[in-house]
Design a protein around this motif. Structure first.
Motif, PDB file in Angstrom:
ATOM      1  N   ARG A 170       0.839  -1.212   0.000  1.00  0.00           N
ATOM      2  CA  ARG A 170       0.000   0.000   0.000  1.00  0.00           C
ATOM      3  C   ARG A 170       0.865   1.250   0.000  1.00  0.00           C
ATOM      4  NH1 ARG A 170      -4.954   0.415   4.054  1.00  0.00           N
ATOM      5  NH2 ARG A 170      -4.826   2.472   3.076  1.00  0.00           N
ATOM      6  N   ASP A 171       1.973   1.184   0.731  1.00  0.00           N
ATOM      7  CA  ASP A 171       2.873   2.339   0.782  1.00  0.00           C
ATOM      8  C   ASP A 171       3.404   2.684  -0.608  1.00  0.00           C
ATOM      9  OD1 ASP A 171       2.489   2.518   3.457  1.00  0.00           O
ATOM     10  OD2 ASP A 171       4.496   1.828   4.046  1.00  0.00           O
ATOM     11  N   ALA A 172       3.727   1.642  -1.391  1.00  0.00           N
ATOM     12  CA  ALA A 172       4.269   1.891  -2.728  1.00  0.00           C
ATOM     13  C   ALA A 172       3.230   2.614  -3.587  1.00  0.00           C
ATOM     14  CB  ALA A 172       4.686   0.580  -3.377  1.00  0.00           C
ATOM     15  N   LEU A 173       1.978   2.169  -3.504  1.00  0.00           N
ATOM     16  CA  LEU A 173       0.932   2.823  -4.298  1.00  0.00           C
ATOM     17  C   LEU A 173       0.721   4.259  -3.829  1.00  0.00           C
ATOM     18  CD1 LEU A 173      -0.987   2.281  -6.645  1.00  0.00           C
ATOM     19  CD2 LEU A 173      -2.755   1.671  -4.958  1.00  0.00           C
ATOM     20  N   ASP A 174       0.822   4.462  -2.515  1.00  0.00           N
ATOM     21  CA  ASP A 174       0.688   5.813  -1.957  1.00  0.00           C
ATOM     22  C   ASP A 174       1.795   6.721  -2.508  1.00  0.00           C
ATOM     23  OD1 ASP A 174      -0.583   7.438   0.531  1.00  0.00           O
ATOM     24  OD2 ASP A 174       1.586   7.785   0.451  1.00  0.00           O
ATOM     25  N   GLN A 175       3.029   6.252  -2.478  1.00  0.00           N
ATOM     26  CA  GLN A 175       4.149   7.048  -3.012  1.00  0.00           C
ATOM     27  C   GLN A 175       4.000   7.265  -4.522  1.00  0.00           C
ATOM     28  OE1 GLN A 175       6.990   8.531  -1.526  1.00  0.00           O
ATOM     29  NE2 GLN A 175       5.878   8.176   0.390  1.00  0.00           N
ATOM     30  N   TYR A 176       3.499   6.258  -5.204  1.00  0.00           N
ATOM     31  CA  TYR A 176       3.319   6.323  -6.666  1.00  0.00           C
ATOM     32  C   TYR A 176       2.349   7.444  -7.032  1.00  0.00           C
ATOM     33  CZ  TYR A 176       2.555   4.264 -11.375  1.00  0.00           C
ATOM     34  OH  TYR A 176       2.481   4.017 -12.728  1.00  0.00           O
ATOM     35  N   PHE A 177       1.234   7.484  -6.324  1.00  0.00           N
ATOM     36  CA  PHE A 177       0.248   8.530  -6.617  1.00  0.00           C
ATOM     37  C   PHE A 177       0.793   9.910  -6.232  1.00  0.00           C
ATOM     38  CE2 PHE A 177      -3.416   5.270  -6.195  1.00  0.00           C
ATOM     39  CZ  PHE A 177      -3.446   5.066  -7.565  1.00  0.00           C
ATOM     40  N   ARG A 178       1.579   9.966  -5.169  1.00  0.00           N
ATOM     41  CA  ARG A 178       2.117  11.262  -4.704  1.00  0.00           C
ATOM     42  C   ARG A 178       3.310  11.729  -5.548  1.00  0.00           C
ATOM     43  NH1 ARG A 178      -0.538  12.590  -0.112  1.00  0.00           N
ATOM     44  NH2 ARG A 178      -1.547  10.889   1.021  1.00  0.00           N
ATOM     45  N   ALA A 179       3.709  10.913  -6.525  1.00  0.00           N
ATOM     46  CA  ALA A 179       4.779  11.324  -7.443  1.00  0.00           C
ATOM     47  C   ALA A 179       4.231  12.176  -8.586  1.00  0.00           C
ATOM     48  CB  ALA A 179       5.494  10.106  -7.996  1.00  0.00           C
ATOM     49  N   MET A 180       2.921  12.420  -8.577  1.00  0.00           N
ATOM     50  CA  MET A 180       2.344  13.306  -9.590  1.00  0.00           C
ATOM     51  C   MET A 180       2.327  14.737  -9.056  1.00  0.00           C
ATOM     52  SD  MET A 180      -0.741  11.171 -11.405  1.00  0.00           S
ATOM     53  CE  MET A 180      -0.477  12.081 -12.936  1.00  0.00           C
ATOM     54  N   THR A 181       2.448  15.695  -9.949  1.00  0.00           N
ATOM     55  CA  THR A 181       2.305  17.098  -9.564  1.00  0.00           C
ATOM     56  C   THR A 181       1.676  17.843 -10.742  1.00  0.00           C
ATOM     57  OG1 THR A 181       3.429  18.870  -8.328  1.00  0.00           O
ATOM     58  CG2 THR A 181       4.549  18.047 -10.313  1.00  0.00           C
ATOM     59  N   PRO A 182       0.831  18.828 -10.465  1.00  0.00           N
ATOM     60  CA  PRO A 182       0.048  19.424 -11.559  1.00  0.00           C
ATOM     61  C   PRO A 182       0.843  20.441 -12.369  1.00  0.00           C
ATOM     62  CG  PRO A 182      -0.494  20.488  -9.491  1.00  0.00           C
ATOM     63  CD  PRO A 182       0.446  19.356  -9.155  1.00  0.00           C
ATOM     64  N   ASP A 183       0.333  20.760 -13.554  1.00  0.00           N
ATOM     65  CA  ASP A 183       0.843  21.892 -14.323  1.00  0.00           C
ATOM     66  C   ASP A 183       0.406  23.176 -13.641  1.00  0.00           C
ATOM     67  OD1 ASP A 183       2.059  20.581 -16.673  1.00  0.00           O
ATOM     68  OD2 ASP A 183       0.039  19.820 -16.962  1.00  0.00           O
ATOM     69  N   THR A 184       1.301  24.157 -13.610  1.00  0.00           N
ATOM     70  CA  THR A 184       0.947  25.474 -13.044  1.00  0.00           C
ATOM     71  C   THR A 184       0.538  26.441 -14.152  1.00  0.00           C
ATOM     72  OG1 THR A 184       3.265  26.122 -13.172  1.00  0.00           O
ATOM     73  CG2 THR A 184       2.490  25.188 -11.079  1.00  0.00           C
ATOM     74  N   GLY A 185       0.614  25.968 -15.393  1.00  0.00           N
ATOM     75  CA  GLY A 185       0.194  26.751 -16.556  1.00  0.00           C
ATOM     76  C   GLY A 185       0.094  25.805 -17.733  1.00  0.00           C
ATOM     77  N   PRO A 186      -0.308  26.317 -18.889  1.00  0.00           N
ATOM     78  CA  PRO A 186      -0.484  25.449 -20.070  1.00  0.00           C
ATOM     79  C   PRO A 186       0.827  24.785 -20.486  1.00  0.00           C
ATOM     80  CG  PRO A 186      -1.391  27.668 -20.447  1.00  0.00           C
ATOM     81  CD  PRO A 186      -0.622  27.726 -19.175  1.00  0.00           C
ATOM     82  N   ILE A 187       0.760  23.499 -20.848  1.00  0.00           N
ATOM     83  CA  ILE A 187       1.917  22.818 -21.430  1.00  0.00           C
ATOM     84  C   ILE A 187       2.148  23.423 -22.813  1.00  0.00           C
ATOM     85  CG2 ILE A 187       2.825  20.644 -22.330  1.00  0.00           C
ATOM     86  CD1 ILE A 187       1.268  19.176 -20.201  1.00  0.00           C
ATOM     87  N   ASP A 188       3.397  23.757 -23.109  1.00  0.00           N
ATOM     88  CA  ASP A 188       3.746  24.377 -24.378  1.00  0.00           C
ATOM     89  C   ASP A 188       4.972  23.641 -24.924  1.00  0.00           C
ATOM     90  OD1 ASP A 188       5.020  26.007 -26.331  1.00  0.00           O
ATOM     91  OD2 ASP A 188       4.022  27.799 -25.522  1.00  0.00           O
ATOM     92  N   ALA A 189       4.741  22.796 -25.955  1.00  0.00           N
ATOM     93  CA  ALA A 189       5.801  21.911 -26.452  1.00  0.00           C
ATOM     94  C   ALA A 189       6.976  22.712 -27.007  1.00  0.00           C
ATOM     95  CB  ALA A 189       5.245  20.976 -27.521  1.00  0.00           C
ATOM     96  N   LYS A 190       6.704  23.829 -27.658  1.00  0.00           N
ATOM     97  CA  LYS A 190       7.794  24.631 -28.222  1.00  0.00           C
ATOM     98  C   LYS A 190       8.646  25.191 -27.094  1.00  0.00           C
ATOM     99  CE  LYS A 190       9.050  28.754 -30.833  1.00  0.00           C
ATOM    100  NZ  LYS A 190      10.065  29.046 -29.779  1.00  0.00           N
ATOM    101  N   LEU A 191       7.967  25.763 -26.111  1.00  0.00           N
ATOM    102  CA  LEU A 191       8.643  26.384 -24.974  1.00  0.00           C
ATOM    103  C   LEU A 191       9.452  25.329 -24.185  1.00  0.00           C
ATOM    104  CD1 LEU A 191       6.594  28.809 -22.786  1.00  0.00           C
ATOM    105  CD2 LEU A 191       7.890  26.967 -21.720  1.00  0.00           C
ATOM    106  N   ALA A 192       8.849  24.157 -23.984  1.00  0.00           N
ATOM    107  CA  ALA A 192       9.539  23.103 -23.226  1.00  0.00           C
ATOM    108  C   ALA A 192      10.764  22.594 -23.993  1.00  0.00           C
ATOM    109  CB  ALA A 192       8.578  21.960 -22.926  1.00  0.00           C
ATOM    110  N   SER A 193      10.603  22.383 -25.304  1.00  0.00           N
ATOM    111  CA  SER A 193      11.744  21.878 -26.085  1.00  0.00           C
ATOM    112  C   SER A 193      12.811  22.957 -26.249  1.00  0.00           C
ATOM    113  CB  SER A 193      11.270  21.357 -27.448  1.00  0.00           C
ATOM    114  OG  SER A 193      10.512  22.333 -28.145  1.00  0.00           O
ATOM    115  N   ASP A 194      12.401  24.234 -26.268  1.00  0.00           N
ATOM    116  CA  ASP A 194      13.387  25.332 -26.272  1.00  0.00           C
ATOM    117  C   ASP A 194      14.238  25.289 -25.004  1.00  0.00           C
ATOM    118  OD1 ASP A 194      12.585  26.329 -28.710  1.00  0.00           O
ATOM    119  OD2 ASP A 194      11.379  27.977 -27.876  1.00  0.00           O
TER     120      ASP A 194
END
Lengths: 352, 352
Positions: free
Chosen positions: B164-188
């Motif tokens: 159960r601990d592993a699944l708990d850590q697995y879910f807590r390894a996610m974090t949200p976007d703080t703004g729109p994903i921008d592929a050009k900006l990220a690859s830049d």
């Protein structure tokens, strides 16, 4: 070389060769040019809660995120480092001008380090409450509030690089909240960290100063607190509250708590450091004037702790001849000297 | 001990003593019980832009954040590790069940590692565009999409801890976007990282797979790509687009780009890995069925790269007898075996 081909004995030999053959070992042992020998490093989430939606889907959030490193032959007590407002674990890593921060400096001094991102910040962005992230430009205000200078001017003698790159990195070391800051929730997560790792020393900065007192009241495994420029959340026993203190940055209100809770803070050594450019008399610039009352409140707070048999001390760095520090003494140009002070405190209290 | 009191020679002796005295050196050199000897480590922001408000205040945002470690005697080319959708640098750190991830595994194999948080994610949360962070529970959907199983059941033989601990850590390894994903900006930003550090190998996962092709077309310092389960953004020369592929997770559309741009991807070795539990025939479960068409598109993509003189290969792990892998092969229970495959690829291409 392909290290996988070598036996453990040969590996040790290679490592020692690397250490002794290299010119680096002619530098001081704590020098940034010597290798860090890390017995263990990793990361985990701690604390937090789980909510469930009507469709049975869950969300795990409100945890803190921790990245830790344990050197070979670590000292007895790890250092848990907690960032301030608008910041994250980066606070303790490479400085804006590219030197080593507290993470590396104290690993070199044989302390295990645990760096926190508090709930709803940075790598711990997953919260049980949503939020709105604004992109409102505000950095000149921070330049002033963090006492680098009065924008666009740097304070004369400020311990901060004048390079443009350093200022760029400094501004990019901020990251927004992904949900409301919740002092109870944050101090719960930090307390849970001490439950997991055992007795350790808490190092706080600015906004985490007040939340650090809350965590220490929750968990006796917090064996000491080193607090850099606490900015709010000064807790006093109900009935012993000093008056609010007015400043150009607004009024600083003390926080009343049950005396029995307050007494828990008298059981551990606490040291508080403030930097330079804090005015003695009221002034119009809110960036500086706010710190005038925070420093005054901190002194009042330490007096109250000590009157109740505690061990708290406020060190105003210019008063001991250390000048030019900003709101971030641990990453300023003289941060090795600032770290030496902290090492001295830990030695004096037999915490190292 | 107070290491500051010791001379460099004595320090080296102490380190060697630690290495050879400890029973740990009886373990294999790459073993998690041996110390990591780090020549240098730190963090910085890279890329991004600056906006200014009407009041003259600025905001520095849209940078990526990088934490790097360089072992003693590093190999020629560092590894730059880029997380996937909803994830951050944690992807490469300690696994959900507490074992070492790619960060440590490849440091032990003498590679310098650079871990990215892409712009508007995790520690790189400061963006020039605001955003709304939702707290909508959705984890069972990710459990299915990441092919751990079909909630609440784990796939038989899945390389994922049942704790159960592993699944708990697995879910807590996610974090949200703080703004729109921008592929050009990220690859830049990722391209700017290679400008800073020089030639290196890019390791991508899922959503960064497609953005990784973009970065490689921008920067010839990306000398190879290891892509785990790319999920979208498959680029084809205009005029050579395969049809969109329908699945229970929606249609996967290829992306047309100028042939001259596409040709840049034929200049470097590229390897793509997919795990287990990907159906051969269409099925109703979108969590699995989406990967059926992504794998098919990846094979079609590699064929196109190779037809144009490139060097791309898709390895479907079950086809070479490696079973039970989820969408995160590099952190699954058999991740050392998965890392060995990657080491084999790097050796075969003389990239190590």
């Amino acid at each position: 070389m392909n290290i996988k081909r070598h036996s453990p004995r040969i590996l040790a030999a290679l490592v020692c060769a690397a250490l002794s053959a290299s010119p680096l070992t002619h530098a001081a042992p704590g020098d940034a040019t010597n290798p860090l020998v890390i017995q263990e490093q990793g990361s985990f989430a701690i604390g937090g809660s789980v909510i469930q939606g009507p469709d049975g889907q869950t969300l795990h959030g409100d945890h803190a995120r921790v990245f830790y490193q344990v050197p070979v032959n670590p000292r007895k007590l790890p250092l848990v480092m907690w960032h301030g407002f608008g910041q994250f674990s980066k606070t303790w890593e490479t400085t804006a001008d590219g030197r080593e921060g507290y993470q590396n400096l104290f690993l070199r001094r044989q302390f295990a380090t645990y760096l926190i991102d508090q709930p709803r910040r940075g790598a711990a962005g997953r919260g049980t409450v949503g939020g709105t992230v604004s992109a409102t430009p505000d950095e000149q205000r921070w330049f002033n509030t963090f006492r680098v200078g009065v924008w666009p001017d740097y304070f004369p003698g400020v311990q901060f690089s004048r390079s443009r790159d350093a200022l760029d990195q400094y501004f990019r070391a901020m990251t927004p909240d992904t949900g409301p800051i919740d002092a109870k929730l944050a101090s719960d997560a930090v307390s849970a960290l001490f439950d997991k790792i055992g007795p350790a020393i808490l190092v706080t900065h600015s906004h985490s100063g007040g939340m650090g007192w809350l965590a220490a009241m929750k968990n006796p495994r917090i064996r000491a607190i080193v607090s850099y420029e606490p900015g709010s959340g000064f807790v006093f026993p109900e009935g012993e509250l000093p008056p609010a203190m007015a400043s150009a940055a607004g009024a600083l209100e003390p926080v009343g708590i049950p005396p029995a809770e307050f007494m828990k803070l008298t059981k551990i050594p606490i040291i508080i450091y403030y930097g330079d450019f804090i005015p003695k008399a009221p002034m119009a610039n809110p960036g500086q004037d706010g710190w005038r009352v925070r420093l005054a409140m901190a002194k009042r707070w330490a007096e109250t702790i000590n009157r109740h048999g505690g061990d708290a001390k406020v060190v105003h760095l210019p008063e001991i001849g250390i000048r030019g520090n900003t709101h971030f003494p641990f990453s300023d140009l003289n941060n090795v000297q600032v770290a030496d002070l902290m090492s001295g405190f830990l030695a004096e209290k037999h915490l190292d």
